[in-house]
Design an enzyme around this catalytic site. Structure first.
Site, PDB file in Angstrom:
ATOM      1  N   CYS A 206       0.844  -1.198   0.000  1.00 11.25           N
ATOM      2  CA  CYS A 206       0.000   0.000   0.000  1.00 11.25           C
ATOM      3  C   CYS A 206       0.877   1.246   0.000  1.00 11.25           C
ATOM      4  O   CYS A 206       1.177   1.825   1.045  1.00 11.25           O
ATOM      5  CB  CYS A 206      -0.930  -0.012   1.216  1.00 11.25           C
ATOM      6  SG  CYS A 206      -2.140   1.331   1.183  1.00 11.25           S
TER       7      CYS A 206
ATOM      8  N   THR B 129     -31.255  -3.990   9.073  1.00 12.28           N
ATOM      9  CA  THR B 129     -30.108  -4.590   8.375  1.00 12.28           C
ATOM     10  C   THR B 129     -29.204  -5.403   9.293  1.00 12.28           C
ATOM     11  O   THR B 129     -28.128  -5.825   8.890  1.00 12.28           O
ATOM     12  CB  THR B 129     -29.255  -3.495   7.696  1.00 12.28           C
ATOM     13  OG1 THR B 129     -28.739  -2.612   8.709  1.00 12.28           O
ATOM     14  CG2 THR B 129     -30.078  -2.690   6.700  1.00 12.28           C
TER      15      THR B 129
ATOM     16  N   THR C 116     -26.138   1.903  11.310  1.00 16.09           N
ATOM     17  CA  THR C 116     -27.202   1.654  10.337  1.00 16.09           C
ATOM     18  C   THR C 116     -28.016   2.927  10.142  1.00 16.09           C
ATOM     19  O   THR C 116     -28.150   3.736  11.067  1.00 16.09           O
ATOM     20  CB  THR C 116     -28.121   0.506  10.779  1.00 16.09           C
ATOM     21  OG1 THR C 116     -29.108   0.278   9.770  1.00 16.09           O
ATOM     22  CG2 THR C 116     -28.823   0.817  12.095  1.00 16.09           C
ATOM     23  N   TYR C 117     -28.515   3.087   8.941  1.00 12.81           N
ATOM     24  CA  TYR C 117     -29.446   4.177   8.635  1.00 12.81           C
ATOM     25  C   TYR C 117     -30.804   3.580   8.273  1.00 12.81           C
ATOM     26  O   TYR C 117     -31.681   4.279   7.779  1.00 12.81           O
ATOM     27  CB  TYR C 117     -28.901   5.024   7.490  1.00 12.81           C
ATOM     28  CG  TYR C 117     -27.513   5.553   7.763  1.00 12.81           C
ATOM     29  CD1 TYR C 117     -27.313   6.685   8.546  1.00 12.81           C
ATOM     30  CD2 TYR C 117     -26.380   4.891   7.271  1.00 12.81           C
ATOM     31  CE1 TYR C 117     -26.036   7.160   8.822  1.00 12.81           C
ATOM     32  CE2 TYR C 117     -25.100   5.353   7.541  1.00 12.81           C
ATOM     33  CZ  TYR C 117     -24.928   6.487   8.306  1.00 12.81           C
ATOM     34  OH  TYR C 117     -23.662   6.946   8.577  1.00 12.81           O
TER      35      TYR C 117
ATOM     36  N   THR D  82     -31.628   1.649   5.885  1.00  7.93           N
ATOM     37  CA  THR D  82     -31.923   1.740   4.460  1.00  7.93           C
ATOM     38  C   THR D  82     -31.175   0.649   3.704  1.00  7.93           C
ATOM     39  O   THR D  82     -30.138   0.168   4.159  1.00  7.93           O
ATOM     40  CB  THR D  82     -31.509   3.102   3.872  1.00  7.93           C
ATOM     41  OG1 THR D  82     -30.091   3.272   4.036  1.00  7.93           O
ATOM     42  CG2 THR D  82     -32.234   4.247   4.562  1.00  7.93           C
TER      43      THR D  82
END
Length: 492
Positions: free
Chosen positions: A130, A398, A386-387, A389
């Site tokens: 990286c 979810t 979480t939202y 959605t």
């Protein structure tokens, strides 16, 4: 105050340039009919991410009050807002916890001197090739007074740091192989020995940067403007391009003709979301009706663990590390191998016997005060974030999906939860998603934009970034569990 002044100066300068040259698209300066005959070089880049359209990433000048405070703190601590921060801004609550943890690890009081911390960051990021993170920490290493000779190769660093190379290697690619003998070798190396507190600090840094490399590749993070590839130009052109774009860092309109998920929309991807939600509903009903026996759940774990070994990408080929990265670690041929290949049998790591909450957290907090609390908070935010959605659907629970993602990663590392039905994973995670997960977690340097685009095609970029946050925290916790268990076994 200085930050605001600098921003105002930059804005004023951009206005002055557009008025001088006469922007035809925004109407500034000399009027729309006048031609200047100036051919403008177009910036060659994609903003903070190569995978996510720049216009979808919240710009520094348009954030809310909470984000302004987070940005200000980050800028004050690091003197910059790096591209990782600008992509994580999709999730302010997580970003705040992440920046607080990273600041503590790198800059606050701790067992290791500052230049050691940045050098360990270089070593960890280099294991996954990286260069983005390597370049950042090379600059920071020099800034805090690190010896430039160390950057010529790991063999030029102190023996104490060289001794850490083996743990770095195994932790990054095959953490299930870590034993108390690895720990003993570091703690009893005579004049080059590590203390327990120093070793815990080093382990946390290694796991932090291994997982951050996964996020960097998984989100297609672009090089910083001052690094190689971060600020280049393509041949001059004025087609569909406004002179203001040079001063404000935007790119041409034709580069951004993609939908919100960065993919070509289609009915198939729409039905993917519907099908996934239906599977979640059916699984919940099955849970409510009957519960599998412990023997059946153990069997399903073993099946999923074996199947995970056969998940690989069509792009699964060796990536030869560049010299400027590979010089920071030894044994460049050592990489990820599935834990049950080549006749090896690695005992299952049962979370009921050793877990983060009951064992790892207290060990870290005892030897490196406050860090355990910060890491624990970051784990919980990523796991519980979480939202409600999913793509265009609202009011969706979810939790089942998030747990499947987290537990699948731990399953790939041989870590089992006795109370989880691993049969749910195959129901909720399709093959393209599993390929993406395994690549991000095990060989992030092989991630491609095609992989990013191919899973959850109807989901928003913010949701895909959220997935990456889950992946990197689950990975970090898995590495920590193996390392801290080995330390505990050495201590007892």
């Amino acid at each position: 105050m200085r930050l605001a002044t600098t921003a105002n100066e930059a804005y004023t300068a951009s206005l002055a340039v557009s008025e001088l040259l006469g922007c035809k698209q925004c109407g500034g300066g000399r009027g729309q009919d006048e031609e200047l005959g100036i051919r403008i070089p177009r910036p060659l880049g994609h903003g903070p991410s190569r995978f996510i359209p720049e216009k979808e990433i919240l710009q520094v000048g348009s954030e809310d009050a909470q984000m302004h405070a987070v940005f200000s703190d980050s800028f004050a601590a690091l003197g910059r807002l790096d591209n990782i921060t600008l992509v994580m801004v999709f999730h302010p609550q997580y970003l705040e916890s992440f920046l607080k943890t990273q600041h503590y690890l790198l800059q606050m009081d701790g067992p290791l001197p500052l230049h050691y911390r940045h050098y360990i960051g270089i070593m960890a990021a280099a294991r996954h090739q990286c260069s983005y993170l390597v370049n950042l920490h090379v600059n920071d290493f020099l800034h805090v007074g690190g010896d430039p000779k160390w950057l010529n190769g790991l063999e030029n660093a102190p023996q104490k740091l060289q001794n850490l190379g083996e743990l770095n290697k195994v932790l990054a690619h095959r953490p299930w192989l870590i034993t108390k003998e690895h720990i003993e070798g570091l703690l009893k190396a005579e004049e080059h020995s590590w203390s327990l507190a120093e070793l815990v600090h080093a382990v946390v840094l290694l796991t932090h940067y291994h997982s951050l490399a996964s996020f960097t590749f998984g989100c297609g993070i672009s090089p910083e403007i001052h690094c190689d590839g971060g600020h280049t130009f393509r041949p001059p052109s004025v087609s569909n391009y406004c002179i203001c774009d040079i001063t404000n860092g935007n790119h041409s309109v034709d580069e951004m003709q993609v939908n919100s998920a960065g993919n070509v929309p289609g009915s198939d991807s729409f039905f993917e979301v519907e099908a996934l939600m239906e599977k979640m509903r059916q699984l919940q009903e099955c849970r409510d009706e009957e519960e599998a026996s412990q023997e059946e759940m153990a069997s399903r774990f073993e099946i999923e663990k074996r199947e995970s070994m056969f998940v690989f990408s069509s792009d699964d080929e060796e990536v030869t590390p560049a010299r400027d990265v590979s010089r920071h670690f030894e044994d460049t041929s050592y990489g990820y191998k599935d834990f049950s290949r080549h006749g090896m049998h690695v005992p299952t790591f049962r979370v009921q016997d050793y877990c983060w909450e009951d064992h790892g957290y207290s060990l870290v907090n005892r030897l490196y005060p406050d860090v355990g609390q910060l890491i624990d908070e970051k784990f919980h935010i990523a796991y519980n974030l979480t939202y409600n959605t999913m793509a265009t659907h609202k009011d969706v629970d979810t939790s089942m999906l998030r747990r499947a993602i987290w537990n699948y990663i731990h399953c790939m590392f041989g870590i089992r939860y006795d109370d989880y039905d691993y049969g749910e994973i195959n129901q909720l995670l399709d093959r393209s998603f599993k390929v993406y997960i395994k690549t991000i977690v095990c060989t992030p340097e092989k991630v491609t934009k095609r992989m990013y685009d191919s899973f959850w095609r109807q989901f928003k970029h913010s949701e895909k970034v959220h997935v990456n946050l889950l992946l990197i925290e689950a990975r970090m916790q898995a590495e920590l569990l193996y390392a801290l268990r080995a330390i505990t076994r050495y201590m007892t």
